[in-house]
Design an enzyme around this catalytic site. Sequence first.
Site, short mmCIF file in Angstrom:
data_model
loop_
_atom_site.label_atom_id
_atom_site.label_comp_id
_atom_site.label_asym_id
_atom_site.label_seq_id
_atom_site.Cartn_x
_atom_site.Cartn_y
_atom_site.Cartn_z
N THR A 76 0.86 -1.18 0.00
CA THR A 76 0.00 0.00 0.00
C THR A 76 0.90 1.23 0.00
O THR A 76 2.12 1.11 -0.05
CB THR A 76 -0.91 0.03 1.24
OG1 THR A 76 -0.11 0.33 2.40
CG2 THR A 76 -1.60 -1.32 1.45
N CYS A 77 0.29 2.42 0.08
CA CYS A 77 1.10 3.64 0.11
C CYS A 77 1.94 3.72 1.39
O CYS A 77 2.94 4.43 1.44
CB CYS A 77 0.22 4.87 -0.02
SG CYS A 77 -1.04 5.01 1.26
N ASN A 78 1.55 2.99 2.43
CA ASN A 78 2.24 3.07 3.71
C ASN A 78 3.11 1.87 4.06
O ASN A 78 3.87 1.91 5.02
CB ASN A 78 1.23 3.26 4.85
CG ASN A 78 0.70 4.68 4.90
OD1 ASN A 78 1.41 5.62 4.57
ND2 ASN A 78 -0.56 4.83 5.26
N ARG A 79 3.00 0.78 3.27
CA ARG A 79 3.76 -0.41 3.64
C ARG A 79 3.90 -1.36 2.46
O ARG A 79 3.04 -1.40 1.56
CB ARG A 79 3.09 -1.15 4.80
CG ARG A 79 1.75 -1.74 4.48
CD ARG A 79 1.08 -2.38 5.70
NE ARG A 79 0.72 -1.38 6.70
CZ ARG A 79 1.33 -1.25 7.89
NH1 ARG A 79 2.31 -2.08 8.24
NH2 ARG A 79 0.95 -0.31 8.74
N ASP B 118 -7.91 2.67 10.07
CA ASP B 118 -8.01 2.86 8.63
C ASP B 118 -9.01 1.86 8.02
O ASP B 118 -8.89 0.66 8.19
CB ASP B 118 -6.63 2.66 8.00
CG ASP B 118 -6.64 2.86 6.49
OD1 ASP B 118 -7.67 3.26 5.95
OD2 ASP B 118 -5.59 2.61 5.87
N LEU C 79 -4.74 20.88 -5.83
CA LEU C 79 -4.46 19.49 -5.48
C LEU C 79 -3.25 19.38 -4.57
O LEU C 79 -2.25 18.74 -4.89
CB LEU C 79 -4.26 18.66 -6.76
CG LEU C 79 -5.46 18.65 -7.72
CD1 LEU C 79 -5.12 17.89 -8.99
CD2 LEU C 79 -6.69 18.07 -7.04
N GLU D 215 -1.62 18.11 -0.85
CA GLU D 215 -1.58 16.74 -0.33
C GLU D 215 -2.96 16.29 0.16
O GLU D 215 -3.43 15.19 -0.18
CB GLU D 215 -0.56 16.64 0.80
CG GLU D 215 -0.40 15.23 1.34
CD GLU D 215 0.66 15.13 2.42
OE1 GLU D 215 0.71 14.08 3.09
OE2 GLU D 215 1.42 16.10 2.60
#
Length: 423
Positions: A51-54, A116, A192, A194
């Site tokens: 994912t974007c985090n892991r 989340d 646009l 963050e």
Amino acid sequence: MLHPFKAVSLSFKKAPLAIRELIALDEAACRHFLHTLHHDLGLSDLLVLSTCNRTEVYYSAERDQSPSIIEALGRLKGLAEVSEFFPYFDVLDAHHDAVQHLFEVAMGLDAQVVGDLQISNQVKQAYQWSADADAAGPFLHRLLHTVFFTNKRVQQETSFRDGAASTSYAALELVEELTADVANPRVLVVGLGEIGADVCRHFGDSKIFTDVTICNRTRAKAEALAEECGLRLIDFEDLAGALREADVIISSIAHAEPFFTKALVANLEVLSYKFFIDLSVPRSIAADVEQVPGVLVYNIDAIQSKASAALERRLAAVPQVRAIIAESMVGLQDWTKEMMVSPTIQKLKNALEQIRLEEMDRYQKKLSPEETKRLDDITRSLMQKILKQPVLQLKAACKRGEADQLIDTLTDLFDLERQPDVA
């Protein structure tokens, strides 16, 4: 000994965004990586989550395979000096640690935004890829179904998923509330930054909003986001017309002075209600804009207050979530222990069945078909009764962690070493 389940993880806790971007895998890359790990490294019970985090790999192996996994990941991503990235990874080499980590990731306890909502769906998707690749063994199947059941309990029994705990998701929820009575509300996102980009992604995932338009001074950035999220795009020069049509305007413009002034908004000829949501710091919507009849303005403080209140409720529910996870892990551990002795149980069944069949052969020729069937029924019933006590004792010994000695005893008594291994 429990199942040799392990994990290797790169996440936001150690790795900055620049590193996570280099390592991240899309669906095609995840599927390719699964094939490599399963067929080239011989790993089983595989789950590749990115994912974007892991970016994480869960697997079963007797020995720690994290160096080989990271090196294979480096080759896939074309990283020449992958050893430089080793410090960013966490290695969970113990069964309990790897299982606990997967539970916490899937529940959202380990997320940047606690609770989340997206991560559980991402875990389900990763599991589907693993199943498609035939890389999910019996243990991973059981583990993931236990995780999904636990997630359902958390959803039903706690307030852990209540409300929007991120600013961008809180903005989406606010728009839902404001437009509850509006048929097919028209939403315009201007700028646009963050947070604005994250809001667009939430709108892209939403099934409620179908008329969402984005506008940005730099068109290239807007084009990429519009394609990613499936949203409509207009040029900055066409902003005035879009402002007149929109029911909700979300501003994420980075500028020293407010872009939306009272004079600009007054020229829009607001006939009913128009909602402005300001996600910018400093503010991009002037304070006096709300003096225009029919215009309501919500700034970042109001949205973050909404997110903070949700986050407090989620954090208060964390002990309850951990208690549910602990219950699930106890049940999984009992099943895992029983799975470890199931080959011995099957070998014992096979050994007794072999003795039964040999004895049946001795008498079968002397008996009528009716007598043969009666003897077969009697001996099967007798075998089941003989098996019952050793099986119960083995399962009880599993829960006490004392199965090894009983396995050795049964192996010697029935010469189970001669029995073929059970797949």
